[in-house]
Design a protein around this motif. Structure first.
Motif, PDB file in Angstrom:
ATOM      1  N   GLY A   1       0.795  -1.227   0.156  1.00  0.00           N
ATOM      2  CA  GLY A   1       0.071  -0.015   0.022  1.00  0.00           C
ATOM      3  C   GLY A   1       0.777   1.279   0.044  1.00  0.00           C
ATOM      4  N   ALA A   2       2.214   1.166  -0.221  1.00  0.00           N
ATOM      5  CA  ALA A   2       3.125   2.528  -0.012  1.00  0.00           C
ATOM      6  C   ALA A   2       2.584   3.411  -1.256  1.00  0.00           C
ATOM      7  CB  ALA A   2       4.318   2.018  -0.142  1.00  0.00           C
ATOM      8  N   ASP A   3       2.663   4.591  -1.102  1.00  0.00           N
ATOM      9  CA  ASP A   3       2.157   5.522  -1.940  1.00  0.00           C
ATOM     10  C   ASP A   3       3.587   6.379  -2.564  1.00  0.00           C
ATOM     11  OD1 ASP A   3       1.036   7.582  -3.362  1.00  0.00           O
ATOM     12  OD2 ASP A   3       0.847   9.019  -1.959  1.00  0.00           O
ATOM     13  N   VAL A   4       4.323   5.088  -3.484  1.00  0.00           N
ATOM     14  CA  VAL A   4       5.437   5.741  -4.015  1.00  0.00           C
ATOM     15  C   VAL A   4       5.247   5.678  -5.696  1.00  0.00           C
ATOM     16  CG1 VAL A   4       6.955   4.272  -2.525  1.00  0.00           C
ATOM     17  CG2 VAL A   4       6.101   2.830  -4.242  1.00  0.00           C
ATOM     18  N   GLU A   5       6.029   6.630  -6.222  1.00  0.00           N
ATOM     19  CA  GLU A   5       5.734   6.524  -7.610  1.00  0.00           C
ATOM     20  C   GLU A   5       6.560   5.769  -8.423  1.00  0.00           C
ATOM     21  OE1 GLU A   5       6.404  10.513 -10.362  1.00  0.00           O
ATOM     22  OE2 GLU A   5       4.508  10.720  -9.218  1.00  0.00           O
ATOM     23  N   VAL A   6       6.186   4.770  -9.103  1.00  0.00           N
ATOM     24  CA  VAL A   6       7.060   3.838  -9.827  1.00  0.00           C
ATOM     25  C   VAL A   6       7.412   4.460 -11.179  1.00  0.00           C
ATOM     26  CG1 VAL A   6       7.359   1.404 -10.300  1.00  0.00           C
ATOM     27  CG2 VAL A   6       5.934   1.946  -8.326  1.00  0.00           C
ATOM     28  N   TRP A   7       8.496   4.353 -11.582  1.00  0.00           N
ATOM     29  CA  TRP A   7       9.200   4.706 -12.940  1.00  0.00           C
ATOM     30  C   TRP A   7      10.093   3.518 -13.643  1.00  0.00           C
ATOM     31  CZ3 TRP A   7       9.392   9.542 -15.270  1.00  0.00           C
ATOM     32  CH2 TRP A   7       8.787  10.790 -14.523  1.00  0.00           C
ATOM     33  N   ILE A   8      10.324   3.405 -14.686  1.00  0.00           N
ATOM     34  CA  ILE A   8      11.058   2.593 -15.264  1.00  0.00           C
ATOM     35  C   ILE A   8      12.080   3.476 -16.087  1.00  0.00           C
ATOM     36  CG2 ILE A   8      11.290   0.619 -17.102  1.00  0.00           C
ATOM     37  CD1 ILE A   8       9.584  -0.365 -14.686  1.00  0.00           C
ATOM     38  N   LEU A   9      13.471   2.990 -15.940  1.00  0.00           N
ATOM     39  CA  LEU A   9      14.488   3.564 -16.603  1.00  0.00           C
ATOM     40  C   LEU A   9      14.960   2.750 -17.669  1.00  0.00           C
ATOM     41  CD1 LEU A   9      14.255   5.230 -13.790  1.00  0.00           C
ATOM     42  CD2 LEU A   9      16.541   5.863 -14.197  1.00  0.00           C
ATOM     43  N   GLY A  10      15.156   3.232 -18.794  1.00  0.00           N
ATOM     44  CA  GLY A  10      15.752   2.501 -20.084  1.00  0.00           C
ATOM     45  C   GLY A  10      16.692   3.354 -20.834  1.00  0.00           C
ATOM     46  N   SER A  11      17.427   2.380 -21.600  1.00  0.00           N
ATOM     47  CA  SER A  11      18.369   3.383 -22.453  1.00  0.00           C
ATOM     48  C   SER A  11      18.455   2.941 -23.961  1.00  0.00           C
ATOM     49  CB  SER A  11      19.909   3.236 -22.100  1.00  0.00           C
ATOM     50  OG  SER A  11      20.113   3.387 -20.760  1.00  0.00           O
ATOM     51  N   SER A  12      17.236   2.100 -24.247  1.00  0.00           N
ATOM     52  CA  SER A  12      17.198   1.714 -25.564  1.00  0.00           C
ATOM     53  C   SER A  12      15.588   1.436 -25.753  1.00  0.00           C
ATOM     54  CB  SER A  12      18.103   0.268 -25.775  1.00  0.00           C
ATOM     55  OG  SER A  12      17.389  -0.785 -25.318  1.00  0.00           O
ATOM     56  N   GLY A  13      15.380   0.913 -26.993  1.00  0.00           N
ATOM     57  CA  GLY A  13      14.064   0.587 -27.273  1.00  0.00           C
ATOM     58  C   GLY A  13      13.690  -0.726 -26.945  1.00  0.00           C
ATOM     59  N   GLY A  14      14.455  -1.343 -26.016  1.00  0.00           N
ATOM     60  CA  GLY A  14      14.173  -2.798 -25.695  1.00  0.00           C
ATOM     61  C   GLY A  14      13.155  -3.071 -24.578  1.00  0.00           C
ATOM     62  N   GLU A  15      13.411  -4.254 -23.657  1.00  0.00           N
ATOM     63  CA  GLU A  15      12.448  -4.539 -22.743  1.00  0.00           C
ATOM     64  C   GLU A  15      12.016  -3.493 -21.618  1.00  0.00           C
ATOM     65  OE1 GLU A  15      11.672  -8.422 -19.859  1.00  0.00           O
ATOM     66  OE2 GLU A  15      13.672  -7.788 -20.441  1.00  0.00           O
ATOM     67  N   SER A  16      12.805  -2.668 -21.239  1.00  0.00           N
ATOM     68  CA  SER A  16      12.236  -1.468 -20.220  1.00  0.00           C
ATOM     69  C   SER A  16      11.382  -0.761 -20.873  1.00  0.00           C
ATOM     70  CB  SER A  16      13.581  -1.127 -19.849  1.00  0.00           C
ATOM     71  OG  SER A  16      14.385  -1.836 -19.161  1.00  0.00           O
ATOM     72  N   ALA A  17      11.705  -0.139 -21.990  1.00  0.00           N
ATOM     73  CA  ALA A  17      10.731   0.749 -22.710  1.00  0.00           C
ATOM     74  C   ALA A  17       9.484   0.115 -23.037  1.00  0.00           C
ATOM     75  CB  ALA A  17      11.343   1.112 -24.067  1.00  0.00           C
ATOM     76  N   GLU A  18       9.418  -1.124 -23.339  1.00  0.00           N
ATOM     77  CA  GLU A  18       8.150  -1.624 -23.694  1.00  0.00           C
ATOM     78  C   GLU A  18       7.113  -2.099 -22.420  1.00  0.00           C
ATOM     79  OE1 GLU A  18       9.478  -4.904 -25.903  1.00  0.00           O
ATOM     80  OE2 GLU A  18       9.816  -4.017 -27.729  1.00  0.00           O
ATOM     81  N   LEU A  19       8.230  -2.604 -21.243  1.00  0.00           N
ATOM     82  CA  LEU A  19       7.387  -2.857 -20.218  1.00  0.00           C
ATOM     83  C   LEU A  19       6.624  -1.426 -19.504  1.00  0.00           C
ATOM     84  CD1 LEU A  19       9.595  -5.498 -18.750  1.00  0.00           C
ATOM     85  CD2 LEU A  19       7.334  -5.845 -19.393  1.00  0.00           C
ATOM     86  N   ALA A  20       7.545  -0.450 -19.481  1.00  0.00           N
ATOM     87  CA  ALA A  20       6.829   0.482 -19.045  1.00  0.00           C
ATOM     88  C   ALA A  20       5.775   1.191 -19.649  1.00  0.00           C
ATOM     89  CB  ALA A  20       8.086   1.895 -19.218  1.00  0.00           C
ATOM     90  N   GLY A  21       5.672   0.970 -21.173  1.00  0.00           N
ATOM     91  CA  GLY A  21       4.369   1.466 -21.976  1.00  0.00           C
ATOM     92  C   GLY A  21       3.357   0.303 -21.738  1.00  0.00           C
TER      93      GLY A  21
ATOM     94  N   VAL B   1      12.361   6.190 -26.405  1.00  0.00           N
ATOM     95  CA  VAL B   1      11.203   7.179 -26.322  1.00  0.00           C
ATOM     96  C   VAL B   1      10.063   6.372 -27.336  1.00  0.00           C
ATOM     97  CG1 VAL B   1      10.249   9.230 -26.667  1.00  0.00           C
ATOM     98  CG2 VAL B   1      12.159   9.233 -25.473  1.00  0.00           C
ATOM     99  N   ALA B   2      10.346   5.965 -28.533  1.00  0.00           N
ATOM    100  CA  ALA B   2       9.338   5.620 -29.526  1.00  0.00           C
ATOM    101  C   ALA B   2       8.824   4.225 -29.341  1.00  0.00           C
ATOM    102  CB  ALA B   2      10.215   5.652 -30.924  1.00  0.00           C
ATOM    103  N   ALA B   3       9.845   3.545 -28.519  1.00  0.00           N
ATOM    104  CA  ALA B   3       9.557   2.105 -28.164  1.00  0.00           C
ATOM    105  C   ALA B   3       8.479   2.338 -27.148  1.00  0.00           C
ATOM    106  CB  ALA B   3      10.268   1.237 -27.803  1.00  0.00           C
ATOM    107  N   TYR B   4       8.603   3.103 -26.169  1.00  0.00           N
ATOM    108  CA  TYR B   4       7.679   3.091 -25.045  1.00  0.00           C
ATOM    109  C   TYR B   4       6.190   3.792 -25.289  1.00  0.00           C
ATOM    110  CZ  TYR B   4       5.729   5.803 -21.092  1.00  0.00           C
ATOM    111  OH  TYR B   4       4.928   6.586 -20.231  1.00  0.00           O
ATOM    112  N   ARG B   5       6.345   4.814 -26.173  1.00  0.00           N
ATOM    113  CA  ARG B   5       4.979   5.219 -26.676  1.00  0.00           C
ATOM    114  C   ARG B   5       4.122   4.295 -27.619  1.00  0.00           C
ATOM    115  NH1 ARG B   5       7.949  10.675 -27.295  1.00  0.00           N
ATOM    116  NH2 ARG B   5       7.170  11.787 -25.449  1.00  0.00           N
ATOM    117  N   ALA B   6       4.941   3.541 -28.314  1.00  0.00           N
ATOM    118  CA  ALA B   6       4.370   2.705 -29.081  1.00  0.00           C
ATOM    119  C   ALA B   6       3.678   1.653 -28.166  1.00  0.00           C
ATOM    120  CB  ALA B   6       5.096   1.843 -30.028  1.00  0.00           C
ATOM    121  N   ALA B   7       4.352   1.120 -27.228  1.00  0.00           N
ATOM    122  CA  ALA B   7       3.570   0.122 -26.402  1.00  0.00           C
ATOM    123  C   ALA B   7       2.576   0.689 -25.246  1.00  0.00           C
ATOM    124  CB  ALA B   7       5.080  -0.555 -25.645  1.00  0.00           C
TER     125      ALA B   7
END
Length: 372
Positions: free
Chosen positions: A199-219, A240-246
């Motif tokens: 129940g913690a009120d933390v804001e979760v972010w995903i960080l990534g350096s390419s259009g791979g798994e991190s960007a896709e999972l964040a999206g 950025v493009a991979a994140y937005r597409a996903a």
């Protein structure tokens, strides 16, 4: 486009002539200043076995920074799940949320080498150097860095992987780790409860350096995403493009939200800023070579470095994409980065040898950006 919020990424750099304790004290002082200057959030990176950076335990540094400030959001940029378990991360950040409710960001990344992973073969993921390009907005995008395979095969990375895991331990797939982490936060993990953490009120972010798994999972999860122009400028647009597409709308976000990082040094004028940034190239070289970050050098120490063509090639993408100059010069370049990536927020990381110059860099940028 109106200015977007600015935030801070702090690597807790150790400078020549100082030590880790001094770097940590300066982090707290810089965080207080960043809050007064109007920056939105203050993130701490996780690095190991680097003598020149002291941010090896983000949760501990976050606690010190949050206690020394009162309004600015404080978080990790990022906790590396390749070295951790979802339960340990949720419990740690549950404690932070209990002490500092509504102010904690949990930024997540994988790692250079997850537990039990086999080192990449020689040449894996590497390609020959290419030509950089400029976007229509004028952002320089260098060829993608091709040396990460060699970097993670270095003896230092081998030793790091050994020390950051229990014998025989293996890291589950990243998607499974994220699923477990969210189940623990929500209190829906079968047979397990994270207390504190549930129940913690933390804001979760995903960080990534390419259009791979991190960007896709964040999206796919509808989470905010942080793309690293400062670490991997050659792949920021694809990330950025991979994140937005996903992206799929979620209870967290109705639309994609992207923060993009940049290395910045601001001085009273362009020439002064270039002098302040003189230590950057040898510092990056020490990291990229696999030796580990050196203590950040003075400009005089940096000028004594003997450069080879290989050295220059090793750091070219980072040096060519560092934003160095007067406040106006840097603000204009950040505006280009914002337009090219469509960033909703920019994450500024600044290193100078002298702490006063570093604080002043953030202050000058804040004034030019309209935060003050």
């Amino acid at each position: 486009m109106p200015p977007v919020p600015l935030s801070v990424l702090d690597l807790v750099p150790v400078t020549s002539g100082s030590d880790a304790a001094g770097a940590l004290r300066e982090t707290v002082l810089l965080a207080r200043a960043a809050e007064e200057f109007g920056y939105r959030r203050y993130w701490l990176a996780e690095h190991h076995l680097n003598p020149g950076v002291a941010g090896s335990a983000p949760a501990l540094v976050i606690q010190a920074v949050a206690r020394a400030t009162s309004r600015i959001r404080v978080g990790s940029g990022a906790v590396l799940l390749g070295h951790r378990t979802p339960l340990s991360v949720v419990e740690e950040f549950g404690i932070l949320d209990a002490f500092f409710p509504g102010r904690i960001d949990l930024g997540l990344g994988r790692s250079g080498r997850p537990r039990g992973a086999t080192p990449p073969a020689a040449g894996a993921g590497e390609a020959g150097p290419g030509e950089g390009t400029f976007t229509d907005e004028g952002l320089y995008v260098p060829p993608p860095f091709t040396g990460f395979g060699r970097l993670v095969r270095s003896p230092r990375f081998e030793r790091q992987a050994e020390l950051l895991q229990q014998p025989g331990a293996r890291t589950p797939p990243y998607a499974d780790q994220l699923a477990e982490l969210f189940d623990l936060l929500a209190g829906t993990s079968p047979g397990a409860r994270a207390v504190p953490g549930e129940g913690a009120d933390v804001e979760v972010w995903i960080l990534g350096s390419s259009g791979g798994e991190s960007a896709e999972l964040a999206g796919e999860r509808g989470l905010p995403f942080a793309a690293n122009y400062h670490v991997s400028p050659g792949t920021v647009l694809e990330a950025v493009a991979a994140y937005r597409a996903a992206f799929k709308p979620s209870p967290v976000l109705a639309e994609p939200y992207v923060v993009v990082s940049a290395d910045v040094v601001v001085g009273e004028d362009d020439a002064t800023a270039r002098e302040l940034a003189a230590g950057y190239a040898p510092w990056v070289r020490s990291i990229r070579s696999g030796e580990g970050a050196i203590a950040y050098p003075t400009p005089e120490e940096a000028r004594r470095h003997r450069w080879t063509d290989e050295d220059r090639e090793l750091v070219a993408d980072r040096v060519d994409t560092q934003f160095v100059g007067s406040a106006r010069t840097v603000a204009e370049r950040l505006a280009v980065l914002r337009r090219a990536t469509g960033a909703d927020e920019l994450l500024v990381t600044t290193i100078t040898h002298d702490h006063t110059d570093r604080v002043r860099s953030y202050e000058l940028l804040a004034r030019e950006w309209g935060l003050l």
